[in-house]
Design an enzyme around this catalytic site. Structure first.
Site, PDB file in Angstrom:
ATOM      1  CG  ASP A  47      45.071  33.789  51.473  1.00 39.80           C
ATOM      2  OD1 ASP A  47      45.574  34.996  52.189  1.00 39.80           O
ATOM      3  OD2 ASP A  47      45.378  33.851  50.235  1.00 39.80           O
ATOM      4  CE1 TYR A  52      44.797  33.570  44.076  1.00 40.29           C
ATOM      5  CE2 TYR A  52      44.266  32.833  46.061  1.00 40.29           C
ATOM      6  CZ  TYR A  52      45.021  33.554  45.466  1.00 40.29           C
ATOM      7  OH  TYR A  52      46.247  34.034  46.103  1.00 40.29           O
ATOM      8  CE  LYS A  77      45.490  36.907  48.819  1.00 40.50           C
ATOM      9  NZ  LYS A  77      44.950  35.466  48.338  1.00 40.50           N
ATOM     10  CG  HIS A 110      45.589  39.518  44.374  1.00 41.55           C
ATOM     11  ND1 HIS A 110      44.717  38.598  44.035  1.00 41.55           N
ATOM     12  CD2 HIS A 110      46.795  39.172  44.454  1.00 41.55           C
ATOM     13  CE1 HIS A 110      45.584  37.497  44.130  1.00 41.55           C
ATOM     14  NE2 HIS A 110      46.681  37.683  44.175  1.00 41.55           N
TER      15      HIS A 110
END
Ligand code: NDP
Length: 291
Positions: A47, A52, A77, A110
């Site tokens: 994930d 990120y 996302k 997200h």
């Protein structure tokens, strides 16, 4: 190595019920090494997210792992900044390219704000084009879900998952009812309470852990699994990565489940319904700062 069970999504796709999360795992090799190690230890579900900043390292690790692409479930996302239709289409292409894959297994919106309907349209089209197998949302509370549903957001296609904060202190009881009515599976972010020491010290959890000769993290993750929730704990430590997936050789009794259910405080760290969250998130993560 334990075989991870599979959950079936409302679009028929089959997702490994446990994976590995990479939020706050740094780049410059750290994410690459962690994902490579996780896959070596048996994880088959990763994930990540645009916000990120580590999709590229995830993709390289998947490639170098020697495990076939179709055996690894990859979720990413789309970030809030990219929800305008043309930007959303581009964001999907960028994630595919950074991850170095032909398709994503799951792509999520997200955050539940902004030009969500334009982004959702791009997602539905990408699914039809085979670029994304399943599509979903994240941080969608019951209030936000109801608002967007009433505006017809999900008329053409329902999300397959809603990824929200979940741990024994925050069990999302109302939202879970609503998601069950809509056949949307819940994914837990922060399934270990993001390492919350108070949670790990709960005597009820410690007692159960002793009984099964497991650690508290395993009891928490097992509880969540038995509640039908998909989990992807994050750790950069090999022993924890190993133990966090070793939860499929014991079963909590209904009394034990009830005692963990009673830890619920009905409140998490993050409240997506609070005023100003969208602005706070936009200022916290600029995914185009290096463009
Ligand atoms: P987790 O609940 O997975 O907790 C991670 C923390 O717990 C780390 O500090 C880790 O430390 C520690 N930890 C891991 N295993 C153990 C263990 N067995 N015993 C004690 N401590 C442990 O939090 P995350 O926020 O990482 O959530 C998981 C994933 O969910 C993320 O990685 C991301 O993929 C996703 N996520 C999604 C969000 C969203 O908005 N959709 C928001 C946040 C997360 P260490 O690494 O040092 O072992």
């Amino acid at each position: 190595m334990n075989k991870t069970p599979i959950f079936q999504l409302n679009d028929g796709n089959r997702i490994p019920a446990l994976g590995f999360g990479v939020f706050q795992v740094p780049t410059e090799g750290a994410t690459y090494n962690a994902v490579l190690k996780a896959i070596d230890l048996g994880y088959r579900h990763i994930d990540t997210a645009v916000a990120y900043f580590n999709e590229e390292e995830v993709g390289r690790a998947v490639k170098d792992s020697g495990v076939a692409r179709e055996e690894i479930w990859i979720t990413s996302k789309m970030w809030l900044q990219d929800y305008a239709y043309e930007d959303a289409k581009q964001a999907i292409e960028t994630s595919l390219s950074k991850l170095g894959v032909d398709y994503l297994d799951l792509y999520l919106l997200h955050q539940p704000y902004g030009k969500l309907s334009e982004a959702w349209k791009a997602m539905v089209e990408a699914k039809a084009a085979g670029k994304i197998r399943s599509i979903g949302v994240s941080n969608m509370t019951s209030t936000l879900w109801t608002k967007w549903q009433q505006q017809g957001l999900f008329d053409e296609m329902r999300p397959s998952v809603n990824q929200v904060e979940f741990n024994p202190y925050f069990q999302q009881k109302e939202l879970r009812k609503l998601m069950a009515e809509n056949q949307v599976i819940l994914e837990a972010w922060g399934p270990l309470g993001q390492g919350n020491v108070e949670l790990f010290n709960e005597s009820a959890l410690q007692r159960i852990a002793n009984k099964y000769n497991k650690n508290v993290g395993q009891v928490i993750l097992r509880f969540e699994h038995q509640e039908g929730i998909i989990v992807f704990p994050k750790s950069v430590h090999k022993e924890r990565m190993q133990s966090n997936q070793d939860i499929f050789d014991f079963e909590l009794t209904s009394d034990e489940m009830d005692s963990i259910r009673s830890l619920d405080r009905g409140q998490g760290r993050h409240n997506p319904d609070a005023a100003g969250v969208e602005e706070m998130l936009l200022s916290a993560f600029d995914v185009h700062k290096q463009d």
